[in-house]
Write a protein that holds these residues in place. Structure first.
Motif, PDB file in Angstrom:
ATOM      1  N   HIS A   1       0.841  -1.206   0.000  1.00  0.00           N
ATOM      2  CA  HIS A   1       0.000   0.000   0.000  1.00  0.00           C
ATOM      3  C   HIS A   1       0.871   1.250   0.000  1.00  0.00           C
ATOM      4  CE1 HIS A   1      -3.165   2.844   1.027  1.00  0.00           C
ATOM      5  NE2 HIS A   1      -2.459   3.223   2.069  1.00  0.00           N
ATOM      6  N   ALA A   2       1.864   1.286   0.883  1.00  0.00           N
ATOM      7  CA  ALA A   2       2.725   2.463   0.986  1.00  0.00           C
ATOM      8  C   ALA A   2       3.531   2.667  -0.290  1.00  0.00           C
ATOM      9  CB  ALA A   2       3.656   2.313   2.189  1.00  0.00           C
ATOM     10  N   THR A   3       4.050   1.585  -0.848  1.00  0.00           N
ATOM     11  CA  THR A   3       4.849   1.676  -2.073  1.00  0.00           C
ATOM     12  C   THR A   3       4.007   2.156  -3.250  1.00  0.00           C
ATOM     13  OG1 THR A   3       6.323  -0.091  -1.318  1.00  0.00           O
ATOM     14  CG2 THR A   3       6.279   0.371  -3.684  1.00  0.00           C
ATOM     15  N   ALA A   4       2.789   1.617  -3.359  1.00  0.00           N
ATOM     16  CA  ALA A   4       1.910   2.018  -4.464  1.00  0.00           C
ATOM     17  C   ALA A   4       1.552   3.491  -4.375  1.00  0.00           C
ATOM     18  CB  ALA A   4       0.652   1.155  -4.458  1.00  0.00           C
ATOM     19  N   CYS A   5       1.256   3.963  -3.168  1.00  0.00           N
ATOM     20  CA  CYS A   5       0.912   5.384  -3.001  1.00  0.00           C
ATOM     21  C   CYS A   5       2.096   6.275  -3.383  1.00  0.00           C
ATOM     22  CB  CYS A   5       0.496   5.658  -1.563  1.00  0.00           C
ATOM     23  SG  CYS A   5      -1.114   4.975  -1.108  1.00  0.00           S
ATOM     24  N   GLN A   6       3.299   5.848  -2.992  1.00  0.00           N
ATOM     25  CA  GLN A   6       4.486   6.639  -3.306  1.00  0.00           C
ATOM     26  C   GLN A   6       4.780   6.635  -4.804  1.00  0.00           C
ATOM     27  OE1 GLN A   6       8.072   5.162  -1.481  1.00  0.00           O
ATOM     28  NE2 GLN A   6       9.204   7.072  -1.834  1.00  0.00           N
ATOM     29  N   MET A   7       4.654   5.469  -5.419  1.00  0.00           N
ATOM     30  CA  MET A   7       4.972   5.352  -6.840  1.00  0.00           C
ATOM     31  C   MET A   7       4.026   6.175  -7.691  1.00  0.00           C
ATOM     32  SD  MET A   7       4.906   1.952  -9.237  1.00  0.00           S
ATOM     33  CE  MET A   7       5.004   2.092 -11.023  1.00  0.00           C
ATOM     34  N   TRP A   8       2.742   6.093  -7.401  1.00  0.00           N
ATOM     35  CA  TRP A   8       1.743   6.761  -8.236  1.00  0.00           C
ATOM     36  C   TRP A   8       1.468   8.197  -7.790  1.00  0.00           C
ATOM     37  CZ3 TRP A   8       0.569   4.680 -12.723  1.00  0.00           C
ATOM     38  CH2 TRP A   8       0.756   3.310 -12.889  1.00  0.00           C
TER      39      TRP A   8
ATOM     40  N   ASP B   1      -0.200   9.329  -5.280  1.00  0.00           N
ATOM     41  CA  ASP B   1      -1.546   9.636  -4.791  1.00  0.00           C
ATOM     42  C   ASP B   1      -1.626   9.369  -3.289  1.00  0.00           C
ATOM     43  OD1 ASP B   1      -2.867   6.647  -6.397  1.00  0.00           O
ATOM     44  OD2 ASP B   1      -1.716   6.844  -4.560  1.00  0.00           O
ATOM     45  N   THR B   2      -2.418  10.155  -2.631  1.00  0.00           N
ATOM     46  CA  THR B   2      -2.608  10.014  -1.192  1.00  0.00           C
ATOM     47  C   THR B   2      -4.089   9.802  -0.915  1.00  0.00           C
ATOM     48  OG1 THR B   2      -0.753  11.503  -0.746  1.00  0.00           O
ATOM     49  CG2 THR B   2      -2.300  11.083   1.065  1.00  0.00           C
ATOM     50  N   PRO B   3      -4.470   8.628  -0.455  1.00  0.00           N
ATOM     51  CA  PRO B   3      -5.883   8.400  -0.112  1.00  0.00           C
ATOM     52  C   PRO B   3      -6.351   9.421   0.922  1.00  0.00           C
ATOM     53  CG  PRO B   3      -4.659   6.337  -0.108  1.00  0.00           C
ATOM     54  CD  PRO B   3      -3.648   7.429  -0.230  1.00  0.00           C
ATOM     55  N   ILE B   4      -7.621   9.771   0.867  1.00  0.00           N
ATOM     56  CA  ILE B   4      -8.113  10.780   1.799  1.00  0.00           C
ATOM     57  C   ILE B   4      -8.380  10.201   3.188  1.00  0.00           C
ATOM     58  CG2 ILE B   4      -9.129  12.124  -0.069  1.00  0.00           C
ATOM     59  CD1 ILE B   4     -11.840  11.107   0.717  1.00  0.00           C
ATOM     60  N   PHE B   5      -8.305   8.869   3.309  1.00  0.00           N
ATOM     61  CA  PHE B   5      -8.487   8.232   4.617  1.00  0.00           C
ATOM     62  C   PHE B   5      -7.916   6.831   4.547  1.00  0.00           C
ATOM     63  CE2 PHE B   5     -10.960   5.432   7.399  1.00  0.00           C
ATOM     64  CZ  PHE B   5     -10.867   6.080   8.622  1.00  0.00           C
ATOM     65  N   ALA B   6      -7.232   6.417   5.601  1.00  0.00           N
ATOM     66  CA  ALA B   6      -6.741   5.051   5.721  1.00  0.00           C
ATOM     67  C   ALA B   6      -6.677   4.707   7.200  1.00  0.00           C
ATOM     68  CB  ALA B   6      -5.371   4.893   5.068  1.00  0.00           C
ATOM     69  N   ALA B   7      -7.201   3.560   7.553  1.00  0.00           N
ATOM     70  CA  ALA B   7      -7.196   3.135   8.959  1.00  0.00           C
ATOM     71  C   ALA B   7      -7.237   1.617   9.009  1.00  0.00           C
ATOM     72  CB  ALA B   7      -8.384   3.729   9.709  1.00  0.00           C
ATOM     73  N   ALA B   8      -6.821   1.073  10.137  1.00  0.00           N
ATOM     74  CA  ALA B   8      -6.770  -0.389  10.250  1.00  0.00           C
ATOM     75  C   ALA B   8      -7.057  -0.832  11.671  1.00  0.00           C
ATOM     76  CB  ALA B   8      -5.402  -0.902   9.810  1.00  0.00           C
ATOM     77  N   SER B   9      -7.593  -2.019  11.758  1.00  0.00           N
ATOM     78  CA  SER B   9      -7.795  -2.719  13.025  1.00  0.00           C
ATOM     79  C   SER B   9      -7.077  -4.057  12.886  1.00  0.00           C
ATOM     80  CB  SER B   9      -9.291  -2.922  13.286  1.00  0.00           C
ATOM     81  OG  SER B   9      -9.506  -3.675  14.460  1.00  0.00           O
TER      82      SER B   9
END
Length: 384
Positions: free
Chosen positions: A321-328, A330-338
């Motif tokens: 996820h982090a690599t894809a965001c950096q490569m393209w 783009d920054t998602p407007i929200f990301a969270a995890a449980s």
């Protein structure tokens, strides 16, 4: 309102020996990915499990059902609402649904294929004739058909969709007017690692056998495997809101319900034999504005089949996820995890750090859904 919002749901879940979704040979479904054989659970199997779990959480009138027995169901409603006998109720119901152009099935009261509709929609069709059944029952078939043509039967199925239909859509190949574009897409679940098909050889003993008789009353085998699965689904908020007639509050409710049901549900194949129900190790949600992004490429190289597969899979997912965001760029407007990984286990330290970098500090699952709804409401310019 933001024109395009997509909610991606990423799940890592470990399943013990099980046969969740069988193929035509009765064995667990599989797929070749990254050059090795993986366990697979079809999207249809998990969508149905999700849909049934979702419907169980809403009031009966707001539920949806998929069945060939729509004519029989309408007959029951007309008879119940009016005390009309079954035979005249059947004539009226058949004439009402004939307007839709549905082909009759092999059995009486059935259509030729499954139809997905809301309970409230079918009730609305029944109510069209509630006050006129005596008059309608007295007509011959031709007059009955002509009289009922003036009633808005099709409109009842093309408006007022329940959340289930708005989420999962409806496809009627030869009647496009009844189609509803799904707002949810579900990927086939794949194991993050290579799997091997195994067989359980079982015997069943006849309790009433005489003592002098030996041997089993039945012998058989069941195919199974064990797997840590990557599960992915995406939801288009614009399509969902349109399917719900522009009701943004209902759309937000549907998003929360879907994420909850997708995470908690499981197909029921051979569940009595394997008791396979588990909960995910990781649930991550991402709100995007550009397009849905499936992160299965994180597992093209299979995770080594050793202890800690779930933690390694979650770490791979976070890094992808982090690599894809950096490569393209783009920054998602929200990301969270449980997730269930704890700092007390030194084997999961790298996983926890990777998840925090990708999705922020972990939150409890109910809080994940609450924060997701609040962020969507803000993006839709609606008070949370």
């Amino acid at each position: 309102m933001t024109s395009r919002l997509y909610v991606d749901v990423h799940i890592v879940q470990t399943v013990p020996p099980a046969n969740l979704n069988r193929d035509d040979q009765g064995n667990p479904k599989e797929a070749i990915y990254g050059g090795v054989r993986r366990s697979r659970v079809s999207s249809q199997a998990w969508k149905r499990a999700t849909r049934l779990h979702f419907d169980a959480q809403v009031p009966e009138p707001d539920r949806a059902t998929r069945t060939k027995r729509m004519t029989a169901e309408l007959v029951e409603r007309i008879a119940r609402n009016t005390d009309l006998d079954k035979e005249p109720a059947t004539r009226i119901a058949t004439a009402l649904l004939a307007q839709l152009g549905l082909s009759a099935g092999k059995k009486a009261g059935e259509t030729a294929y499954l139809l997905f509709y809301g309970n409230a929609q079918l009730e609305a069709v029944a109510e069209l004739v509630t006050d006129r059944v005596s008059e309608l029952a007295a007509l011959d078939d031709t007059a009955l058909s002509d009289t009922l043509k003036a009633l808005p039967v099709a409109q009842k199925f093309t408006t007022g969709h329940p959340m289930g239909v708005a989420l999962f859509g409806r496809m009627v190949a030869n009647i496009p007017a009844l189609n509803v574009d799904a707002s949810v897409q579900v990927a086939h679940a794949l194991s993050t690692h290579e799997t091997q098909l195994e067989f359980d050889y079982f015997t069943a003993v006849d309790d009433e056998n005489e003592k002098e008789e030996t041997g089993a009353g039945m012998i058989g085998t069941i195919g199974f495997n064990s797997a840590t699965l990557y599960r992915y689904a995406t939801l288009g908020l614009e399509q969902l809101t349109a399917n719900l007639g522009g009701d943004t509050t209902a759309a937000l409710d549907a998003v929360g319900g879907f994420v909850d049901s997708f995470a908690r549900s499981a197909p029921t194949g051979y569940q009595n034999a394997f008791a396979h129900r588990t909960r995910p190790s990781l649930v991550a949600v991402v709100i995007r504005q550009d397009q849905p992004v499936n992160l299965v490429s994180a597992f093209e190289e299979p995770v080594p089949t050793e202890a800690g597969i779930a933690a390694a899979s979650a770490r791979r997912l976070a890094e992808e996820h982090a690599t894809a965001c950096q490569m393209w760029g783009d920054t998602p407007i929200f990301a969270a995890a449980s997730h269930t990984f704890t700092p007390s286990d030194p084997r999961t330290k790298d996983t926890i750090e990777a998840l925090s970098r990708a999705f922020g500090e972990p939150v409890a699952f109910p809080d994940l859904i609450t924060s997701l709804r609040a962020r969507l409401a803000s993006s839709m310019e609606e008070p949370a």
